[in-house]
Design an enzyme around this catalytic site. Structure first.
Site, short mmCIF file in Angstrom:
data_model
loop_
_atom_site.label_atom_id
_atom_site.label_comp_id
_atom_site.label_asym_id
_atom_site.label_seq_id
_atom_site.Cartn_x
_atom_site.Cartn_y
_atom_site.Cartn_z
N GLU A 249 0.82 -1.22 0.00
CA GLU A 249 0.00 0.00 0.00
C GLU A 249 0.85 1.27 0.00
O GLU A 249 0.48 2.27 0.61
CB GLU A 249 -0.94 0.02 1.22
N GLU B 157 -6.94 -7.50 -0.39
CA GLU B 157 -7.45 -7.39 0.98
C GLU B 157 -8.92 -6.99 0.95
O GLU B 157 -9.24 -5.82 0.72
CB GLU B 157 -6.67 -6.35 1.79
C1 GAL Z 1 -4.29 -2.33 5.17
C2 GAL Z 1 -2.91 -2.95 5.32
C3 GAL Z 1 -2.97 -4.20 6.18
C4 GAL Z 1 -3.76 -3.94 7.43
C5 GAL Z 1 -5.13 -3.42 7.05
C6 GAL Z 1 -6.00 -3.09 8.23
O1 GAL Z 1 -4.18 -1.00 4.83
O2 GAL Z 1 -2.38 -3.27 4.07
O3 GAL Z 1 -1.68 -4.61 6.48
O4 GAL Z 1 -3.08 -3.04 8.20
O5 GAL Z 1 -5.00 -2.24 6.35
O6 GAL Z 1 -6.26 -4.20 8.97
#
Ligand code: GAL
Length: 857
Positions: free
Chosen positions: A187, A256
Site C-alpha cells: 500500500e 485485501e
Molecule cells: C491495510 C494494510 C494491512 C492492514 C489493514 C487493516 O491497509 O495493508 O496490512 O493493516 O489495512 O487491517
C-alpha cells in the site's frame, strides 16, 4: 513472463474441467496471467484466497485452520512475512516454532492449497513497527521506504533471504511448490506523495529488485496504481468492484477484502455483517474480478509484544470467518462457503469472457458471462437499500436490497448474498467455575494462598541506568527492547524557596508523546494517564506534596505497540519529551532540561521472572499479604490446564494492565481496565448500505478485551506456571479460566427464501433432484457429534436471534416432533420450510422456520 493470449481463451471447456479436477499441486506449475485471470498451466483460474498469519496462531493450530479454510472453499492461503520476527538482531535469523514459515507453507501445500506470500517487507498488518526490526532505524543515514541506499540494501537483502529460503525448499509453484504469487511493498501508493519524487524511483527499484529474484511466479503490489509492468497492481478495501488494474493485460485482483476490522485497546469491537461481506465479494466477481482474498480469514492473536499501534489489542480476531480461537464464526463462514461454491460453479463462464453489462433499472445491474460453447452465468445486483423486482431474460426476480443473486445457468438463482441459508452457531465461553467440580479446576484459582509475588522497584534499580541532560525520546532510547522507560529526577528543597514550600500542594505537569504514563513521587504512586488509538499524546497533571530535603519524581513511560501505518510512521516518537513542570504559588519551575536518570525496562525483565526455569525461585514471596491493587507487582501461580481439547482463554477481569506468560511464553499484553466508549454501538447493524470500520460496533462500555487466548500447545499436563506483570494495580485472585466451544446450532429460514437448494453445497440432497423449496440445514461442528436436543423450534412467525428465539403470534403445534424426528441422533439434518411438512398455522401469512439445536459427542 509468458502471457496467455488467444490460445487459452480458446481452450475447450472439457480441457479446463479435466485440469481443474486434478489436485492443485503438480510438479512445476507454470503461473502467468492475462487480462482476465491468473493462468496456471495454461488455464485461467478463479481463486478464493484468505489471510492466515502464521505467527498469530501456533504450528499445532495450523493444520486445523488450513483444513477449515479448505472446507470453506478457499484455494489460496495468504500470509505476510514478518521481518522483525525473523531477524530480531541484524544478521541473526530465527525460523523456529511460530516463526517456521517453511513449515507453514508446507502445511498449506499438504492441504492442496496455494500460497500467496506477501513479503513486504513493510507489511503494516497492525504489527509492531509495520514489521520492520528496530535495528533498521539505527543504521546511519537510513530513510525507510524511499530511494535511500542504506534502506534499499537491507530491504533487498531480507527479501532475497526469504525468496532463497523458499527456493531452497522448492516452494515456488515454478518448482512444484504451492506459492503462486508474491507481494513486494504494501500500500505504498496510499502514502507515496509524502516522499516526493523519490517515491517513484523507489517503486521502480522495488519492482526491478523483486523481479531480479526470479521466483518464476507473478509479483503484485497492492494499492499501487503505478506498479511497473509486469507487476500486477491490486486493490485493498471493503469493496473493490470498481477497481481496474493499470493495464489491460493485467487481471482484476483484490488482495485485501476486510472481513471485519481490528480491535484497539480503548475501542469497541468492530464486526462486519456476513450479508455485506458476501455482497462485496459477489459484486467483485460480477464485475470481472477473478482473485479475491479475505483479510483476515483467521485473524488470531498478537502474542508477546507483536501488536502494532499504538494501542492495537492482543486479540486480532477481526470478526474473520474463523475466530481467534480457531472455531468457525457462523453464520459468516458458512454463508461465504456457500458463496464460494456457487462462484466455482460459474468458473467456466467467468474465465472465458469479460462480463456483458445491462442495466435493469436505477442501481440494478445485470452482468452476464457467456461462452460460445453455451456456458452462461449471471449476476443480478440491487445496489439500492430497498427491495426490487427485476425482469431478466423474460423472467421475474425478487432482489432484496443491497444484494446480489447468482445464477450459474443464467436462469435459476442458487445464491443471494442477503439470504443466509447456512446455519448459525453461537460460540460460547464456558467458565471453569461452571464446569462440574473435579479435574477441571485449576489448582489455585480464586485463592490468594496460591499466589506468590515480587515487587518491581519504583524508579531506578538496575546497574545499567544512565543519565542525560534533558528529556529523551523513548523509542530511540529503548530500541523497543521493552515497553518501559523510567525517567527519574531527584532534587532538594531547601528552606527559603518561596515558591515551593514543604507540605504544600504543588502541581506536577508532564507532557508526553505517549502511550501510557505513570507518575511516582517519593516512591508513591500519584496517578497515571493513557492515550488512545486516535491520539497517543498525553498530559498528566497531579497535585503532589513535596518534602523538605530530597525529593524524587519517577515517571514510568510505557509504549503499547509501535506505529505501523502512515508516511514516516517510523519517526513518530514516544515518551516524555516534556515539558515537565512543578507549579506552586503562581510560580512554575521547569525540570525538563535538568539531568535525568534513565532505566530501560524492568528489573524483573532482566531477571527473567517470566521464565519458568529462572533461578529466582527464592525471591518469590508467598506471605499472606499478597499485594493487591497496587502498581508494579509480578505475580506467579500454578494451575492445572482445563480438561479436554477446547481452546482456552483467561479472563483478566480484576487485573489492570500488563503482560502475561504461561510456562514462559507470552500470551500478550492484557488490559481489561481500558474500556470501550459508552456510545457508538449497535446490536443489530443494518448490513444495507456501504460498510465502514466504524459502522458496526459492539461491546460499548465494556472492556475492549477481557478474554485472552492461551493456545493449547502452551499448556501441559500437570502443573502450569502463570506469571503476570501488573503495571497499574489489580487483583490476580479474580482471574478465571474459560474454554471456548460451539454452543447452539441455529437456523432461521423463510418459506419465501429465493434460493433453492444448491446441490453442490448439500450433495446429500442431490439424490432427490426434484426442485425443493427452502430448507433448514443443521450440521454438528465436531466429527463425532450428534444432535442431542432441539432447544427451540417454531414454524410460523418466530422472532429473535440464535440463543434467544421466541414464538410469534403464529406457531405450528407439531413443529417440535417433526424436527426432533428429522434431526435428533443425526450428525446433520435438513428440514423443508413448508406447510407440507408442518401444516399451516396461519393462512395468508409468510411463515419461517427457526430451530435451535445442540450437539454432543
Ligand atoms: C491495510 C494494510 C494491512 C492492514 C489493514 C487493516 O491497509 O495493508 O496490512 O493493516 O489495512 O487491517
Amino acid at each position: 513472463m509468458k502471457r496467455c493470449h488467444h490460445l487459452c481463451r480458446l481452450l475447450p471447456l472439457w480441457l479446463s474441467l479435466v485440469i481443474l479436477s486434478f489436485s492443485h499441486i503438480s510438479y512445476g506449475d507454470n503461473v502467468t496471467y492475462d487480462h482476465r485471470a491468473l493462468v496456471i498451466n495454461g488455464v485461467r483460474r478463479v481463486l478464493i484466497s484468505g489471510s492466515i498469519h502464521y505467527p498469530r496462531s501456533t504450528p499445532e493450530m495450523w493444520p486445523d485452520l488450513i483444513q477449515k479454510a479448505k472446507n470453506g472453499g478457499l484455494d489460496v492461503v495468504e500470509t505476510y512475512i514478518f521481518w522483525n520476527l525473523h531477524e530480531p538482531v541484524q544478521g541473526q535469523y530465527d525460523f523456529e516454532g511460530r516463526k517456521d514459515i517453511v513449515k507453514f507453507v508446507k502445511t498449506v501445500a499438504e492441504a492442496g492449497l496455494y500460497v500467496h506470500l506477501r513479503i513486504g517487507p513493510y507489511v503494516c498488518a497492525e504489527w509492531n513497527y509495520g514489521g520492520f526490526p528496530l535495528w533498521l532505524h539505527f543504521i546511519p543515514g537510513i530513510k525507510f521506504r524511499t530511494d535511500n541506499e542504506p534502506f534499499k540494501i537491507e530491504m533487498q537483502r531480507f527479501t532475497a533471504k526469504i525468496v532463497d529460503l523458499m527456493k531452497q525448499e522448492n516452494l515456488y509453484a515454478s518448482q512444484g511448490g504451492p506459492i503462486i504469487l508474491s507481494q513486494i511493498e504494501n500500500e505504498y501508493g496510499n502514502i507515496d506523495s509524502a516522499y516526493g519524487a523519490a517515491a517513484q524511483r523507489y517503486i521502480q527499484w522495488s519492482a526491478s529488485m523483486a523481479l531480479s529474484l526470479d521466483t518464476g511466479v507473478p509479483w503484485v503490489m497492492c494499492q499501487q496504481s503505478d506498479a511497473p509492468d509486469p507487476i500486477i497492481n491490486t486493490c485493498n478495501g471493503f469493496y473493490c468492484d470498481q477497481f481496474s488494474p493499470n493495464s489491460n493485460n493485467k487481471p482484476k485482483m483484490w488482495t485485501e477484502n476486510w472481513s471485519g476490522w481490528f480491535l484497539s485497546f480503548g475501542g469497541s469491537a468492530p464486526y462486519r455483517p456476513p450479508q455485506d461481506l458476501a455482497f462485496a465479494v459477489a459484486r467483485f466477481f460480477q464485475r470481472g474480478g477473478t482473485f479475491q482474498n479475505y483479510y483476515m480469514y483467521q485473524g488470531g492473536t498478537n502474542f508477546g509484544r507483536t501488536t502494532g499501534g499504538p494501542f492495537i489489542a492482543t486479540s486480532y480476531d477481526y470478526d474473520a470467518p474463523i475466530d481467534e480461537y480457531g472455531l468457525l464464526n457462523q453464520p459468516k463462514w458458512g454463508h461465504l462457503r456457500d458463496l464460494h461454491k456457487v462462484i466455482k460453479q460459474c468458473e467456466p463462464a467467468l474465465i472465458a469472457t469479460d462480463p456483458a453489462y445491462t442495466s435493469l433499472g436505477q442501481n440494478l445491474e445485470a452482468h452476464v458471462y457467456k461462452t460460445s460453447s453455451g456456458a452462461c452465468a449471471a449476476f443480478l445486483a440491487n445496489i439500492n437499500t430497498q427491495d426490487a423486482t427485476v425482469k431478466f431474460n423474460g423472467k421475474t426476480y425478487q432482489l432484496p436490497g443491497w444484494s446480489v443473486s447468482i445464477l450459474p445457468d443464467c436462469k435459476n438463482v442458487v445464491y443471494n448474498t442477503a439470504q443466509i441459508n447456512s446455519q448459525e452457531t453461537t460460540s460460547e465461553m464456558r467458565y471453569l467455575s461452571s464446569i462440574s467440580e473435579g479435574t477441571d479446576q485449576p489448582l489455585s484459582r480464586l485463592s490468594s494462598s496460591g499466589w506468590s509475588y515480587i515487587k518491581e522497584p519504583v524508579g531506578i534499580s538496575k546497574a545499567d541506568a544512565f543519565t542525560r541532560n534533558g528529556l529523551v525520546e523513548q523509542i530511540n532510547t529503548t530500541a523497543d527492547a521493552s515497553d518501559y522507560l523510567w525517567y527519574s529526577i531527584s532534587f532538594n528543597i531547601t528552606m527559603g524557596e518561596p515558591w515551593l514550600v514543604s507540605g504544600e500542594q504543588t502541581l506536577l505537569h508532564v507532557e508526553s508523546l505517549g502511550h501510557v504514563l505513570r507518575a511516582f513521587v517519593n516512591g508513591f504512586y500519584v496517578g497515571g494517564v493513557m492515550g488512545s488509538a486516535s491520539s497517543a499524546k498525553i498530559s498528566l497533571s497531579k497535585l503532589i506534596i513535596l518534602n523538605k530535603g530530597k525529593n524524587t519524581i519517577d515517571l514510568l513511560s510505557a509504549t503499547v505497540g509501535l506505529q505501523n501505518y502512515g508516511a514516516f510512521f517510523d519517526l513518530s516518537g514516544a515518551g516524555v519529551t516534556g515539558p515537565v513542570t512543578l507549579s506552586a504559588n503562581g510560580v512554575t519551575f521547569d525540570l525538563s532540561s535538568f539531568v535525568w536518570t534513565y532505566q530501560i525496562g524492568l528489573k524483573g525483565q532482566d531477571m527473567s521472572l517470566f521464565d519458568v526455569s529462572d533461578d529466582s525461585a527464592s525471591l518469590w514471596l508467598s506471605d499472606s499479604t499478597l499485594p493487591m491493587n497496587v502498581p508494579l507487582v509480578w505475580y506467579k501461580t500454578q494451575f492445572k490446564a482445563p480438561a479436554g481439547n477446547d481452546p482456552v482463554a483467561i479472563d483478566f477481569t480484576g487485573m489492570g494492565k500488563g503482560e502475561a506468560w504461561i510456562n514462559g511464553q507470552s500470551i500478550g499484553r492484557f488490559w481489561p481496565t481500558y474500556t470501550a466508549p459508552l456510545s457508538g454501538c449497535s446490536n443489530s447493524c443494518n448490513y444495507k448500505g456501504a460498510y465502514s470500520s466504524s459502522k458496526c460496533l459492539k461491546n460499548c462500555g465494556k472492556p475492549s478485551q477481557q478474554l485472552y487466548h492461551v493456545p493449547r500447545s502452551f499448556l501441559k499436563e500437570g502443573a502450569n506456571t502463570m506469571v503476570l506483570f501488573e503495571e497499574e494495580g489489580g487483583d490476580p485472585t479474580k482471574i478465571s479460566f474459560a474454554t471456548r466451544h460451539t454452543g447452539s446450532l441455529c437456523a432461521h429460514v423463510s418459506e419465501m427464501h429465493p434460493a433453492p437448494v444448491n446441490f453442490e453445497v448439500y450433495p446429500e440432497l442431490a439424490a432427490s433432484k426434484q426442485k425443493l423449496g427452502p430448507m433448514v440445514h443443521l450440521t454438528c461442528p465436531g466429527p463425532d457429534q450428534l444432535i442431542n436436543e432441539i432447544k427451540f423450534v417454531s414454524f410460523g412467525t418466530p422472532q429473535g436471534t440464535c440463543g434467544s428465539y421466541s414464538h410469534g403470534k403464529c406457531s405450528s403445534t407439531n413443529a417440535l416432533s417433526v424436527v426432533q424426528q428429522a434431526c435428533v441422533g443425526t450428525s446433520s439434518c435438513s428440514v423443508p420450510v413448508s406447510i407440507k411438512a408442518f401444516g399451516d398455522p396461519c393462512r395468508g401469512v409468510t411463515k419461517s422456520l427457526a430451530i435451535e439445536a445442540t450437539c454432543s459427542s
